[in-house]
Design a protein around this motif. Sequence first.
Motif, PDB file in Angstrom:
ATOM      1  N   ILE A  84     -18.045 -19.212   0.613  1.00  0.00           N
ATOM      2  CA  ILE A  84     -17.082 -18.317   0.308  1.00  0.00           C
ATOM      3  C   ILE A  84     -15.946 -18.273   1.173  1.00  0.00           C
ATOM      4  N   GLU A  85     -14.282 -18.676   0.406  1.00  0.00           N
ATOM      5  CA  GLU A  85     -13.494 -18.849   1.322  1.00  0.00           C
ATOM      6  C   GLU A  85     -12.337 -17.640   1.046  1.00  0.00           C
ATOM      7  N   ILE A  86     -11.118 -17.461   1.987  1.00  0.00           N
ATOM      8  CA  ILE A  86     -10.606 -16.418   2.468  1.00  0.00           C
ATOM      9  C   ILE A  86      -9.719 -16.489   2.471  1.00  0.00           C
ATOM     10  N   ASP A  87      -8.626 -16.413   1.766  1.00  0.00           N
ATOM     11  CA  ASP A  87      -7.200 -17.249   2.557  1.00  0.00           C
ATOM     12  C   ASP A  87      -5.624 -16.339   1.498  1.00  0.00           C
ATOM     13  N   ASP A  88      -4.993 -16.962   1.655  1.00  0.00           N
ATOM     14  CA  ASP A  88      -3.335 -16.521   0.913  1.00  0.00           C
ATOM     15  C   ASP A  88      -2.768 -15.850   1.743  1.00  0.00           C
ATOM     16  N   ALA A  89      -1.587 -16.265   2.719  1.00  0.00           N
ATOM     17  CA  ALA A  89      -1.538 -15.547   4.851  1.00  0.00           C
ATOM     18  C   ALA A  89      -0.341 -14.663   3.743  1.00  0.00           C
ATOM     19  N   ARG A  90       0.549 -14.879   2.281  1.00  0.00           N
ATOM     20  CA  ARG A  90       1.167 -13.764   2.356  1.00  0.00           C
ATOM     21  C   ARG A  90       0.656 -12.774   1.603  1.00  0.00           C
ATOM     22  N   TYR A  91      -0.554 -11.883   1.784  1.00  0.00           N
ATOM     23  CA  TYR A  91      -0.932 -11.039   1.241  1.00  0.00           C
ATOM     24  C   TYR A  91      -1.511 -10.516   2.199  1.00  0.00           C
ATOM     25  N   ALA A  92      -1.201  -9.567   2.662  1.00  0.00           N
ATOM     26  CA  ALA A  92      -2.295  -8.721   3.415  1.00  0.00           C
ATOM     27  C   ALA A  92      -3.785  -8.019   3.141  1.00  0.00           C
ATOM     28  N   LYS A  93      -4.192  -8.130   3.881  1.00  0.00           N
ATOM     29  CA  LYS A  93      -6.376  -7.794   2.680  1.00  0.00           C
ATOM     30  C   LYS A  93      -6.733  -6.936   3.579  1.00  0.00           C
ATOM     31  N   SER A  94      -7.784  -5.993   2.987  1.00  0.00           N
ATOM     32  CA  SER A  94      -8.416  -4.590   2.887  1.00  0.00           C
ATOM     33  C   SER A  94      -9.460  -4.514   2.747  1.00  0.00           C
ATOM     34  N   ASN A  95     -10.664  -3.811   2.437  1.00  0.00           N
ATOM     35  CA  ASN A  95     -11.830  -3.644   2.084  1.00  0.00           C
ATOM     36  C   ASN A  95     -12.496  -4.128   0.773  1.00  0.00           C
ATOM     37  N   ILE A  96     -12.430  -5.750   1.525  1.00  0.00           N
ATOM     38  CA  ILE A  96     -13.572  -6.971   1.035  1.00  0.00           C
ATOM     39  C   ILE A  96     -14.835  -6.982   1.344  1.00  0.00           C
ATOM     40  N   SER A  97     -15.692  -6.549   0.800  1.00  0.00           N
ATOM     41  CA  SER A  97     -17.362  -6.493   0.564  1.00  0.00           C
ATOM     42  C   SER A  97     -18.110  -7.703  -0.054  1.00  0.00           C
ATOM     43  N   ILE A  98     -18.617  -8.585   1.182  1.00  0.00           N
ATOM     44  CA  ILE A  98     -19.927  -9.598   0.867  1.00  0.00           C
ATOM     45  C   ILE A  98     -20.807  -9.378   1.460  1.00  0.00           C
ATOM     46  N   HIS A  99     -22.066  -8.729   0.382  1.00  0.00           N
ATOM     47  CA  HIS A  99     -23.500  -8.571   1.089  1.00  0.00           C
ATOM     48  C   HIS A  99     -24.420  -9.132   0.180  1.00  0.00           C
ATOM     49  N   HIS A 100     -25.219  -8.929   1.077  1.00  0.00           N
ATOM     50  CA  HIS A 100     -26.546  -9.412  -0.525  1.00  0.00           C
ATOM     51  C   HIS A 100     -26.905 -10.536  -0.773  1.00  0.00           C
ATOM     52  N   ASN A 101     -25.891 -11.994  -0.132  1.00  0.00           N
ATOM     53  CA  ASN A 101     -25.349 -12.795  -1.008  1.00  0.00           C
ATOM     54  C   ASN A 101     -27.036 -13.905  -0.074  1.00  0.00           C
ATOM     55  N   TYR A 102     -27.001 -15.038  -0.659  1.00  0.00           N
ATOM     56  CA  TYR A 102     -27.955 -16.134  -0.292  1.00  0.00           C
ATOM     57  C   TYR A 102     -27.614 -17.285  -0.580  1.00  0.00           C
ATOM     58  N   SER A 103     -26.791 -17.784   0.977  1.00  0.00           N
ATOM     59  CA  SER A 103     -26.823 -19.260   0.933  1.00  0.00           C
ATOM     60  C   SER A 103     -27.307 -20.629   1.605  1.00  0.00           C
ATOM     61  N   ARG A 104     -27.254 -21.409   0.313  1.00  0.00           N
ATOM     62  CA  ARG A 104     -28.123 -23.070   1.171  1.00  0.00           C
ATOM     63  C   ARG A 104     -27.712 -24.074   2.083  1.00  0.00           C
ATOM     64  N   ASP A 105     -27.089 -24.804   2.263  1.00  0.00           N
ATOM     65  CA  ASP A 105     -26.786 -26.710   2.388  1.00  0.00           C
ATOM     66  C   ASP A 105     -24.956 -25.964   1.787  1.00  0.00           C
ATOM     67  N   CYS A 106     -24.720 -25.235   2.047  1.00  0.00           N
ATOM     68  CA  CYS A 106     -23.314 -25.107   2.485  1.00  0.00           C
ATOM     69  C   CYS A 106     -22.213 -25.618   3.951  1.00  0.00           C
ATOM     70  N   GLN A 107     -20.506 -25.541   3.345  1.00  0.00           N
ATOM     71  CA  GLN A 107     -20.370 -25.929   4.287  1.00  0.00           C
ATOM     72  C   GLN A 107     -19.721 -24.940   4.705  1.00  0.00           C
ATOM     73  N   GLY A 108     -20.254 -24.344   5.742  1.00  0.00           N
ATOM     74  CA  GLY A 108     -20.269 -22.642   5.629  1.00  0.00           C
ATOM     75  C   GLY A 108     -20.511 -21.393   5.034  1.00  0.00           C
ATOM     76  N   PHE A 109     -20.399 -20.090   5.689  1.00  0.00           N
ATOM     77  CA  PHE A 109     -21.212 -19.580   5.063  1.00  0.00           C
ATOM     78  C   PHE A 109     -19.429 -18.860   4.610  1.00  0.00           C
ATOM     79  N   ILE A 110     -19.002 -18.252   5.252  1.00  0.00           N
ATOM     80  CA  ILE A 110     -17.334 -17.437   5.334  1.00  0.00           C
ATOM     81  C   ILE A 110     -16.572 -18.240   6.212  1.00  0.00           C
ATOM     82  N   GLU A 111     -15.280 -18.737   5.957  1.00  0.00           N
ATOM     83  CA  GLU A 111     -14.272 -19.095   5.984  1.00  0.00           C
ATOM     84  C   GLU A 111     -12.887 -17.986   5.879  1.00  0.00           C
TER      85      GLU A 111
END
Length: 455
Positions: free
Chosen positions: A276-303
């Motif tokens: 999961i990646e979150i970007d695009d600095a042109r826009y402020a961001k709030s109220n993002i919910s990331i839950h109950h996911n399963y991740s394996r062998d990825c190059q990081g869970f969240i950036e």
Amino acid sequence: MLELLQKLRKNKKYTALYKRFSTILIFTFLSLNLCGACSDRIEQGKDKTPVTYYLDSNNGNDESDGLSEDNAWKSLDRVMKTELNPGDEIQIKRGSEFSDVLVINNSGTAENPILLTSYGNKNLPSPAFTNPVFKPQSNQYGNCIRLKGSFIIVENMYFHHTVANLPQNAGSFLTMWELGAIYIDKNAQNCIVRNNELYDCGVGIKSYGPYAKIENNYIHDCNRVLKKWGWGPIAIWLGGDNQEVSYNRIINYSAVNPNINWGPDGYGEGADGGAIEIDDARYAKSNISIHHNYSRDCQGFIEVTWADIDQNPLYLDFSIHHNVSDDYQQFIALWQGANFSIENNTIIRRKVNENEWGVFNITQTNSRNRVRNNIIITENNVVVFNVGRQKSATPNTIIENNLYWSYAEELDIGFEGPGDSPLFSDPMFLNYDNATSRKDFLLKINSPAIGLGAL
């Protein structure tokens, strides 16, 4: 009324009164007639009875009406020529295949969303979409389904082998941000993407749409460089706020190549990508919910990035909870963001490759993010609190009630930890050594972690 008017008209004494009263009466009649016309227009514009259209790439015919399985359409183009109304459904036959983009411009409503789903023999594969074409000059970005309307549901589809391996001159951030097998546009609100499978897609799901829900998808196995030689593949990519990402399985999203080098001072060297990646600095961001996911062998869970076209955006109040991550590089790389809640996650950092950032790679100053009630397991000398690999960073993270354990060597807590009320103990997973699913990280009944999290 008419009799009174006649008397007024015949009596000269009341001529002025007659003229005034008759003018009012005529205006009233006209108003009533106009309102009747408005009423007719409103009646004509009422929501139509929902219609189900059928699509079959193998046996369909675009000359048919599309209103039954026997009269199904054949092409995505035929769907795009049809105005969809709230409650309409596009039923796509299992076993169908498409290699172009389906753009949905129309909107449903909260009560009657537009639905894209599958039908047919359950033994046949889900409708399959691919699009390897990347030509920004003709608005082609390798999308398979692009949602521009609101209240649309996409479910039970299969997406595969979309755009990756773009050349270095593929375009700017603005161009790259248009990628995504499923793309939710900036003005598309309250869309749902659920129960789909995405295989080897350079970017799986990209969402800018407010109040989007990305849930219960299986996104797996992309090891191609996204843009030579800077970016790796991304399973779920968020560019806007008010997003929910839940109950997804994300497996093996990572590109390892010695030519990858996107950052200074040893960042981004040799590997990139992630769940999961979150970007695009042109826009402020709030109220993002990331839950109950399963991740394996990825190059990081969240950036969560901080600089692209703009810098230092205001990212606030993300909730990251009840995820299970068994990945490379980091659980979270938090370059920007304050007042995040990172709680009740099971974090396994035993895998290392060409790029290593620890468990929590947090870089801000006084961001006061909360890290609580997590189970954190390390091996291979992975550092827990890496503080952005910059010793001058002072994020002042609120850390409490986490369980820490290393199954190999001495635990390396790092700069900030372990925080208040830590527990150092084996959590006793059901199947740690051979884990391939979320269930393998359930706790045995005698686990010391049960019941010890803070409320």
